[in-house]
Design an enzyme around this catalytic site. Structure first.
Site, PDB file in Angstrom:
ATOM      1  N   SER A  53      -0.974   3.290   1.866  1.00  0.00           N
ATOM      2  CA  SER A  53       0.432   2.924   1.623  1.00  0.00           C
ATOM      3  C   SER A  53       1.308   4.167   1.464  1.00  0.00           C
ATOM      4  CB  SER A  53       0.557   2.034   0.380  1.00  0.00           C
ATOM      5  OG  SER A  53       0.049   2.703  -0.762  1.00  0.00           O
ATOM      6  N   HIS A  54       0.707   5.362   1.373  1.00  0.00           N
ATOM      7  CA  HIS A  54       1.513   6.575   1.177  1.00  0.00           C
ATOM      8  C   HIS A  54       1.110   7.723   2.094  1.00  0.00           C
ATOM      9  CE1 HIS A  54       2.655   4.096  -2.182  1.00  0.00           C
ATOM     10  NE2 HIS A  54       3.780   4.771  -2.178  1.00  0.00           N
ATOM     11  N   ASP A 194       2.312  -1.586  -0.112  1.00  0.00           N
ATOM     12  CA  ASP A 194       1.291  -2.538   0.344  1.00  0.00           C
ATOM     13  C   ASP A 194       1.910  -3.882   0.722  1.00  0.00           C
ATOM     14  OD1 ASP A 194      -1.086  -1.058   0.363  1.00  0.00           O
ATOM     15  OD2 ASP A 194      -1.182  -1.117  -1.825  1.00  0.00           O
TER      16      ASP A 194
HETATM   17  P1  NDP Z   1      -4.729   0.562  -6.406  1.00  0.00           P
HETATM   18  O1  NDP Z   1      -4.575  -0.734  -7.115  1.00  0.00           O
HETATM   19  O2  NDP Z   1      -5.227   0.544  -5.012  1.00  0.00           O
HETATM   20  O3  NDP Z   1      -5.690   1.532  -7.223  1.00  0.00           O
HETATM   21  C1  NDP Z   1      -5.377   1.885  -8.528  1.00  0.00           C
HETATM   22  C2  NDP Z   1      -6.459   2.760  -9.123  1.00  0.00           C
HETATM   23  O4  NDP Z   1      -7.602   1.964  -9.407  1.00  0.00           O
HETATM   24  C3  NDP Z   1      -6.939   3.871  -8.185  1.00  0.00           C
HETATM   25  O5  NDP Z   1      -7.183   5.014  -8.942  1.00  0.00           O
HETATM   26  C4  NDP Z   1      -8.219   3.291  -7.589  1.00  0.00           C
HETATM   27  O6  NDP Z   1      -9.157   4.285  -7.220  1.00  0.00           O
HETATM   28  C5  NDP Z   1      -8.748   2.472  -8.740  1.00  0.00           C
HETATM   29  N1  NDP Z   1      -9.524   1.325  -8.325  1.00  0.00           N
HETATM   30  C6  NDP Z   1      -9.198   0.404  -7.395  1.00  0.00           C
HETATM   31  N2  NDP Z   1     -10.155  -0.545  -7.327  1.00  0.00           N
HETATM   32  C7  NDP Z   1     -11.110  -0.211  -8.226  1.00  0.00           C
HETATM   33  C8  NDP Z   1     -12.355  -0.792  -8.621  1.00  0.00           C
HETATM   34  N3  NDP Z   1     -12.799  -1.899  -8.065  1.00  0.00           N
HETATM   35  N4  NDP Z   1     -13.071  -0.170  -9.580  1.00  0.00           N
HETATM   36  C9  NDP Z   1     -12.621   0.983 -10.163  1.00  0.00           C
HETATM   37  N5  NDP Z   1     -11.446   1.578  -9.823  1.00  0.00           N
HETATM   38  C10 NDP Z   1     -10.701   0.976  -8.870  1.00  0.00           C
HETATM   39  O7  NDP Z   1      -3.336   1.378  -6.461  1.00  0.00           O
HETATM   40  P2  NDP Z   1      -1.860   0.814  -6.409  1.00  0.00           P
HETATM   41  O8  NDP Z   1      -1.795  -0.152  -5.291  1.00  0.00           O
HETATM   42  O9  NDP Z   1      -1.433   0.387  -7.746  1.00  0.00           O
HETATM   43  O10 NDP Z   1      -1.051   2.143  -6.014  1.00  0.00           O
HETATM   44  C11 NDP Z   1      -1.212   2.674  -4.716  1.00  0.00           C
HETATM   45  C12 NDP Z   1      -0.489   3.977  -4.589  1.00  0.00           C
HETATM   46  O11 NDP Z   1       0.915   3.757  -4.558  1.00  0.00           O
HETATM   47  C13 NDP Z   1      -0.729   4.988  -5.698  1.00  0.00           C
HETATM   48  O12 NDP Z   1      -1.141   6.198  -5.105  1.00  0.00           O
HETATM   49  C14 NDP Z   1       0.634   5.173  -6.359  1.00  0.00           C
HETATM   50  O13 NDP Z   1       0.904   6.471  -6.843  1.00  0.00           O
HETATM   51  C15 NDP Z   1       1.546   4.851  -5.201  1.00  0.00           C
HETATM   52  N6  NDP Z   1       2.879   4.468  -5.678  1.00  0.00           N
HETATM   53  C16 NDP Z   1       3.874   5.409  -5.623  1.00  0.00           C
HETATM   54  C17 NDP Z   1       5.125   5.105  -6.100  1.00  0.00           C
HETATM   55  C18 NDP Z   1       6.203   6.138  -6.131  1.00  0.00           C
HETATM   56  O14 NDP Z   1       7.273   5.860  -6.663  1.00  0.00           O
HETATM   57  N7  NDP Z   1       6.009   7.326  -5.597  1.00  0.00           N
HETATM   58  C19 NDP Z   1       5.440   3.790  -6.651  1.00  0.00           C
HETATM   59  C20 NDP Z   1       4.305   2.899  -6.701  1.00  0.00           C
HETATM   60  C21 NDP Z   1       3.074   3.236  -6.207  1.00  0.00           C
HETATM   61  P3  NDP Z   1      -9.216   4.826  -5.675  1.00  0.00           P
HETATM   62  O15 NDP Z   1      -8.001   5.688  -5.528  1.00  0.00           O
HETATM   63  O16 NDP Z   1     -10.500   5.552  -5.569  1.00  0.00           O
HETATM   64  O17 NDP Z   1      -9.154   3.603  -4.804  1.00  0.00           O
HETATM   65  O1  PYC Z   2       4.786   1.750  -2.947  1.00  0.00           O
HETATM   66  O2  PYC Z   2       5.939   0.983  -4.631  1.00  0.00           O
HETATM   67  C1  PYC Z   2       5.734   1.825  -3.756  1.00  0.00           C
HETATM   68  C2  PYC Z   2       6.624   3.015  -3.680  1.00  0.00           C
HETATM   69  C3  PYC Z   2       7.857   3.155  -4.197  1.00  0.00           C
HETATM   70  C4  PYC Z   2       8.290   4.427  -3.873  1.00  0.00           C
HETATM   71  C5  PYC Z   2       7.310   5.031  -3.168  1.00  0.00           C
HETATM   72  N1  PYC Z   2       6.284   4.150  -3.075  1.00  0.00           N
END
Ligand code: NDP
Ligand code: PYC
Length: 343
Positions: A53-54, A194
């Site tokens: 997603s990033h 996502d």
């Molecule tokens: P996920 O729900 O995919 O994962 C969250 C964390 O949980 C990760 O560290 C992942 O490890 C871990 N994980 C996932 N599944 C398991 C499991 N079954 N057992 C143990 N650990 C697990 O992430 P999100 O969808 O919440 O976020 C995705 C990305 O979006 C992130 O990188 C976040 O920084 C980014 N984001 C950025 C934003 C911004 O403003 N810049 C805003 C919102 C999100 P692993 O990485 O190894 O899968």
């Molecule tokens: O995936 O929620 C997100 C997000 C917001 C800004 C950058 N990524």
């Protein structure tokens, strides 16, 4: 060379090839060489580690924000040393990662001296995964926590309309015998990226992720994107964490809250104009013993209790694979990227 993988034609490239292509794209679209270097390494690392997603999915969003004039790709961050353990950076309406890069060595100096230091970034745009900001600190033996707020699209628990951003939290800690423990998670039930990917692929979402424009629960990503909103993860608990992110990433740094900026006059703007907080700790100032041994013991016990997958391990496994056999990129995406770099 491209080859067929299942139904799809893919181009397999090395990490360095991808960094180089992304760097040329950022330069072609008006960023400074420093910004292009930092963003291309960040985005290629996300693609390498399977942070889909990033990774390259975000390139059109970066470029349309740059073209709209919403974000300054030439910004030079202003670093202010404000206290023994506190640094402030005005990102000057540029991206957050170059602001972190500009302050990083001074931040580490302070952590080594004071045992802890805070970096408060404001006037910044963060459009990336958060783990690349914290994992390198753990590789230097430090513990790091970071928070970023984004754009209003999450309904606080018990509220009627969206206010919070997807507001991720990332944490990294060293381990004696393995890659650092890293988690990086949106405080929304699902990251906005996502939802966009699911909409593009025509997939429905699991229940409990969001609501449509009338506030009714929906599993349709298009209904969420078309006037609907996301929910926090874990009900009131995720909502409280999201509130904390607003307070620390924006309130404390001097950045905008997720609801405080108006990009409606910048058609094409996609990068949230907010703030970021990093707290970095020298863990050996705590218990006075090797923290990395203690975290290793915790991981050992977690494995013993039956947890086979630690957060971060999926990424590390993907990284090993990408660095040994290359990164598979759908051919049409690779060709689009090449066109964006000017051929
Ligand atoms: P996920 O729900 O995919 O994962 C969250 C964390 O949980 C990760 O560290 C992942 O490890 C871990 N994980 C996932 N599944 C398991 C499991 N079954 N057992 C143990 N650990 C697990 O992430 P999100 O969808 O919440 O976020 C995705 C990305 O979006 C992130 O990188 C976040 O920084 C980014 N984001 C950025 C934003 C911004 O403003 N810049 C805003 C919102 C999100 P692993 O990485 O190894 O899968
Ligand atoms: O995936 O929620 C997100 C997000 C917001 C800004 C950058 N990524």
């Amino acid at each position: 060379m491209s080859e067929a993988r299942g139904d799809e034609q893919v181009q397999t490239v090395s990490y360095l090839q991808l960094v180089d292509l992304l760097r040329r794209i950022f330069l072609e679209h008006g960023t400074s060489p420093d910004v292009a270097r930092v963003l291309s390494e960040n985005c290629a690392s996300a693609q390498r580690d399977g942070s889909d997603s990033h990774g390259i999915f975000r390139i059109p969003g970066y470029l349309s924000s740059l073209a709209s004039g919403w974000v300054d790709g030439q910004a030079v961050p202003v670093v202010e040393d404000v206290a023994d353990a506190f640094i402030r950076v005005d990102a000057a309406n540029g991206f957050a990662q170059p602001a972190l890069a500009a302050a990083r060595s001074r931040l580490i100096e302070k952590v080594r001296k004071a045992g802890i230091a805070i970096l408060a970034i404001r006037n910044s745009h963060h459009f990336a995964a958060l783990w690349p900001d914290v994992e390198p600190f753990a590789r230097e033996g430090l513990v790091a926590l970071s928070l970023v707020n984004s754009m209003t699209c999450v309904v606080p628990h018990g509220a009627e309309k969206p206010l919070f951003g997807t507001n991720p939290i990332a944490f990294a800690a060293p381990r004696a015998d393995g890659d650092p423990i890293v988690f990086d998670l949106a405080t929304s039930a699902i990251a906005h990226g996502d939802v966009q990917i699911a909409a593009r692929e025509g997939r429905m979402l699991p229940a409990g992720m969001g609501v449509d424009r009338s506030g009714k629960p929906t599993e349709d990503p298009r209904a969420i994107l078309d006037g609907g909103a996301l929910l926090p993860f874990g009900g009131h608990k995720g909502s409280a964490l999201s509130m904390m992110v607003e307070l620390l990433a924006a309130g404390l740094t001097g950045g905008h809250f997720s609801f405080e900026f108006d990009w409606s006059r910048h058609p094409g703007a996609q990068t949230p104009w907010t703030g970021q907080l990093l707290i970095v700790i020298d863990p050996d100032r705590g218990a006075g013993q090797s923290f990395a041994q203690r975290s290793e013991e915790l991981v050992r016990q977690l494995h013993g209790a039956g947890q086979s997958r630690m957060p971060g391990e999926r990424r590390y496994a993907r990284r090993v694979q990408s660095l040994s056999v290359g990164i598979d990129i759908p051919l049409h995406d690779w060709q689009r990227l090449q066109a964006l770099a000017g051929g």
